[in-house]
Design an enzyme around this catalytic site. Structure first.
Site, PDB file in Angstrom:
ATOM      1  N   CYS A  31       0.843  -1.189   0.000  1.00 43.08           N
ATOM      2  CA  CYS A  31       0.000   0.000   0.000  1.00 43.08           C
ATOM      3  C   CYS A  31       0.878   1.239   0.000  1.00 43.08           C
ATOM      4  O   CYS A  31       2.059   1.192   0.342  1.00 43.08           O
ATOM      5  CB  CYS A  31      -0.901  -0.004   1.222  1.00 43.08           C
ATOM      6  SG  CYS A  31      -2.084  -1.343   1.149  1.00 43.08           S
ATOM      7  N   TYR A 172      -5.716 -13.264  -3.759  1.00 41.73           N
ATOM      8  CA  TYR A 172      -5.190 -12.719  -2.497  1.00 41.73           C
ATOM      9  C   TYR A 172      -5.897 -13.330  -1.297  1.00 41.73           C
ATOM     10  O   TYR A 172      -7.100 -13.154  -1.119  1.00 41.73           O
ATOM     11  CB  TYR A 172      -5.379 -11.203  -2.530  1.00 41.73           C
ATOM     12  CG  TYR A 172      -4.850 -10.425  -1.350  1.00 41.73           C
ATOM     13  CD1 TYR A 172      -3.672 -10.767  -0.702  1.00 41.73           C
ATOM     14  CD2 TYR A 172      -5.529  -9.290  -0.907  1.00 41.73           C
ATOM     15  CE1 TYR A 172      -3.181 -10.013   0.359  1.00 41.73           C
ATOM     16  CE2 TYR A 172      -5.048  -8.525   0.153  1.00 41.73           C
ATOM     17  CZ  TYR A 172      -3.876  -8.906   0.783  1.00 41.73           C
ATOM     18  OH  TYR A 172      -3.404  -8.145   1.832  1.00 41.73           O
ATOM     19  N   HIS A 175      -3.195 -11.244   5.009  1.00 44.81           N
ATOM     20  CA  HIS A 175      -3.328 -10.083   5.897  1.00 44.81           C
ATOM     21  C   HIS A 175      -4.706  -9.922   6.529  1.00 44.81           C
ATOM     22  O   HIS A 175      -5.030  -8.844   7.045  1.00 44.81           O
ATOM     23  CB  HIS A 175      -2.972  -8.790   5.134  1.00 44.81           C
ATOM     24  CG  HIS A 175      -1.580  -8.812   4.601  1.00 44.81           C
ATOM     25  ND1 HIS A 175      -1.282  -8.804   3.265  1.00 44.81           N
ATOM     26  CD2 HIS A 175      -0.401  -8.884   5.234  1.00 44.81           C
ATOM     27  CE1 HIS A 175       0.028  -8.862   3.102  1.00 44.81           C
ATOM     28  NE2 HIS A 175       0.595  -8.912   4.281  1.00 44.81           N
ATOM     29  N   ASP A 267       3.007  -8.743   9.640  1.00 42.12           N
ATOM     30  CA  ASP A 267       3.789  -8.926   8.413  1.00 42.12           C
ATOM     31  C   ASP A 267       4.886  -7.875   8.302  1.00 42.12           C
ATOM     32  O   ASP A 267       6.002  -8.181   7.907  1.00 42.12           O
ATOM     33  CB  ASP A 267       2.843  -8.841   7.205  1.00 42.12           C
ATOM     34  CG  ASP A 267       3.416  -9.547   5.982  1.00 42.12           C
ATOM     35  OD1 ASP A 267       4.155 -10.530   6.166  1.00 42.12           O
ATOM     36  OD2 ASP A 267       3.113  -9.113   4.864  1.00 42.12           O
TER      37      ASP A 267
END
Ligand code: ADP
Ligand code: SF4
Length: 684
Positions: A31, A172, A175, A267
């Site tokens: 991001c 995906y 997370h 992470d």
């Protein structure tokens, strides 16, 4: 220079399904706070990673449908065909440098409250949405039609991604943000149909979507899966053993396995809490399950560590987000045998604050990050000087060192003077505090670069006054003289000085970093700064057997560090160390016996007793020298903390900005100082 043959393995091409990466450097999706709002800036930033040698460069998570809208966060959108040109311009920038472009499609499930689209959120089960603002919005349990629709929307988004030119189209499941992880995890899937219960059932949607995506675009695009190896829910959620079982069931289906930890704070751990390679214990079991390439991350900046993890069979490609932000040219520097030029990430997560505050990402080490398009800054290059000039920089902190380095790179004659015995200013002092050693890299990299420049000299133990500075005879003087912590209680909550008894034993962070210690064995650390400093000082004092009470007007300890994803870790550490944490108390007065505070809700007065008080509230720029020089009509500029105290990243940026703009025509105040993306009005 050429590269050391030890690192040849890093430059081997790697086949990923139908495409081939030119080397093993893989910029995993990350991001950036730019997203759909700052597309040109984002595209140029991604292009810079490709220019710097990353063989694969990915987008951030990209919303694949309007019903997966993570507003107010600013990510890319791939909702319908109107988004194709935006996505395409990013892929083009990546392709200009022969790298592969990866698109991380994301349906956010219960982590999208759909505040912008106002669609009803969906999830594997009926549940509250999980957003940073505790939005009063629930997600609806998906029925069979929803699952069919989700598969269709993912397929359509994948086809748009291919049309936009991407080489890798992600599925995906990481997370906690990707809906396929939400199906996979028992913590968020209580279904009793064929999509819930056994692991096989919970993995069904992931398998189906991998197959759908392969079917839709797999002939020309690689289909990687990004998956969370652990959710850290103590057995109630995903753990490596179960995720390995899931991977084993689908081992050869995707073209690449991209491994991560969940949620994002796990992470992207900071250097205060983890070392390079911290993910290895979680990911090391995967490679033996699959013949497909495996990518992992762990803040790798050392080429030796990269070679080791490949040779040890832990991963095939070196995944990186932060190391690629701090140094987009990291691969190229290894290739060219310029290892000491690598600008190593310090693991501070200032980059993450961009996403959290919905603003373009910034980097402490790399001041050009986010400015590649807006200001035309390059992480490695800068235009040559416009004329001969000599610049005197007073202060060798992050601002002074960066200004000196960048001016030196431009070809100016630069002298940096500092009264201290060592260079680095606040960085030199702060990197000695518990957990902050890696921050010394801000100083080390700049000193090394400056050391290579014949036109930049550094004089330590040189305390300059206005007279001696003027006698030096430079064409321009830069005051990068830093800032001092206040000892009068003024901070974020109380802006004006508060009463401090003369008999009180009051210390500031400057005192402690200079070796001062509380006179008493009991100290109160009062935090109205809300970043790392107060908590770090608590750690230091506790380690020296001082009983510490932490008091703050905020609702939690180190409140700003929510944005660096450290807040829970910091408060947890304080509690584990036995620090008493007192929140919601505003400072009224410092007495010889301790603090008088008032509850921020009721105004009720409280007294906290301790023989010593450490005030961590705010800083004041050391601008006296600047003001005196200005008063004497010198050509002088103040930069960094001297101008206005802020984070280290701001000081580095200020130094770079001075060097970039030094010989430019002064900008009119009515002019916006950077390029920005403008909307095309659709009319209506
Ligand atoms: P910044 O974060 O803006 O770079 P720092 O506080 O890290 O600021 O660094 C400021 C540096 O300036 C310190 O190393 C300090 O010793 C030095 N300094 C301040 N005043 C003078 C002065 N009058 N002469 C020489 N050095 C100075
Ligand atoms: Fe690394 Fe800090 Fe830069 Fe992020 S901001 S890339 S953590 S140095």
């Amino acid at each position: 220079m050429t590269r050391d043959s030890r690192y040849d393995i890093l430059f081997e091409p790697i086949r990923i399904g139908p495409v081939t990466a030119r080397n093993r450097f893989y910029q995993v999706p990350h991001c950036n706070g730019m997203g759909y709002r700052d597309v040109s800036a984002l595209a140029t930033m991604r292009g810079m990673k490709a220019e710097g040698g990353w063989g694969v460069v990915c987008t951030e998570m990209v919303e694949l449908h309007a019903a997966s809208d993570v507003a107010p966060y600013v990510e890319l959108r791939n909702w319908d065909d109107q988004d194709i040109p935006t996505l395409a311009c990013i892929a083009e920038k990546i392709h200009e440098h022969k790298s592969l472009a990866g698109l991380e499609l994301c349906h956010s499930g219960y982590t999208a409250a759909n505040l912008y689209s106002r669609e009803t959120p969906i999830a594997p089960m009926a549940m509250s949405t999980s957003t940073y603002h505790f939005d009063p919005v629930h997600a609806r349990a998906m029925d069979r039609q929803d699952i069919k629709d989700l598969r269709r929307t993912h397929r359509a988004a994948a086809l748009r991604g291919r049309k936009a030119g991407y080489d890798l189209i992600y599925v995906y499941a990481g997370h906690g943000l990707g809906i396929f992880q939400q199906f996979l995890s028992r913590a968020t899937n209580d279904r009793t149909d064929e999509y819930g219960g056994s692991l096989e059932n919970r993995a069904r949607l992931l398998r189906e979507v991998i197959e759908d995506t392969k079917d839709a675009v797999g002939d020309t695009c690689a289909v990687p899966v990004r998956i969370a190896m652990s959710e850290f829910l103590g057995g109630e959620g995903l753990e490596p053993a179960e995720v390995e079982d899931a991977i084993a069931m689908m081992a050869e289906l995707p073209d690449l396995w991209d491994l991560s930890l969940s949620a994002w704070p796990k992470d992207s751990q900071t250097s205060r809490f983890s070392e390079e390679g911290f993910q290895e214990p979680y990911i090391k079991g995967v490679k033996k399950l699959t013949s497909k390439p495996v990518v992992g991350v762990g803040r790798y900046t050392s080429p030796d560590a990269m070679v080791r993890v490949i040779r040890q069979g832990i991963m095939d490609m070196i995944g990186a987000a932060r190391p690629s932000i701090a140094d987009p040219y990291l691969p190229k520097k290894i290739e060219e045998g310029r290892l000491d030029d690598i600008r190593e990430c310090i693991g501070c997560n200032i980059c993450v604050t961009g996403d959290y505050t919905k603003t373009p990402l910034r980097c402490t080490q790399n001041p050009s990050m986010g400015e590649e398009w807006r200001k035309g800054w390059h992480p490695e290059r800068i235009r040559a000087k416009a004329r001969d000039a000599q610049v005197l920089i007073i202060g060798a902190g992050p601002a002074g060192l960066e200004a000196g380095r960048a001016l030196g790179q431009r070809g100016y004659q630069v002298t940096i003077a500092d009264r201290a015995r060592e260079a680095g200013g606040r960085v030199a002092r702060e990197c000695r505090l518990p957990g902050l050693a890696a921050w010394g890299r801000v100083r080390d990299w700049r000193l090394l670069q400056i050391g290579k420049m014949a036109n930049v000299s550094l004089y330590l133990e040189s305390d300059l006054t206005a007279d001696t500075a003027l006698e030096f005879g430079a064409d321009h003087i830069v005051c990068a003289t830093g800032a001092t912590w206040r000892r009068d209680g003024a901070g974020h909550h109380q802006y004006l000085p508060l009463p401090v008894a003369a008999a009180a034993d009051v210390l500031t962070p400057d005192d402690i970093m200079a070796g001062g210690r509380p006179k008493s064995r009991e100290a109160i650390v009062f935090d109205d700064d809300h970043y790392y400093m107060a908590s770090v000082l608590c750690e230091l004092l506790v380690k020296e057997s001082i009983k510490v009470t932490y008091v703050t007007p905020a609702a939690v300890a180190a409140a700003y560090t929510v944005n660096t994803m450290e807040q829970k870790l910091i408060q947890g550490r304080l509690l584990e160390l036995g620090v008493t944490v007192v929140t919601a108390q505003a400072l009224s007065e410092v007495t010889a016996q301790g603090l008088v505070t008032s509850c921020i809700y009721t105004g009720k007065e409280h007294r906290h007793t301790a023989g010593s008080v450490v005030l961590v509230t705010s800083r004041k720029g050391d601008d006296a020298l600047y003001r005196e020089l200005k008063g004497r009509d010198a050509k002088v500029t103040a930069v960094g903390d001297a101008w206005a105290p802020a984070a280290i990243a701001h000081a580095v940026y200020a130094g770079r900005r001075f060097a970039e703009e030094f010989d430019e025509k002064p900008r009119d105040v009515l002019e916006t100082p950077f390029r920005r993306e403008l909307l095309t009005l659709m009319g209506g």
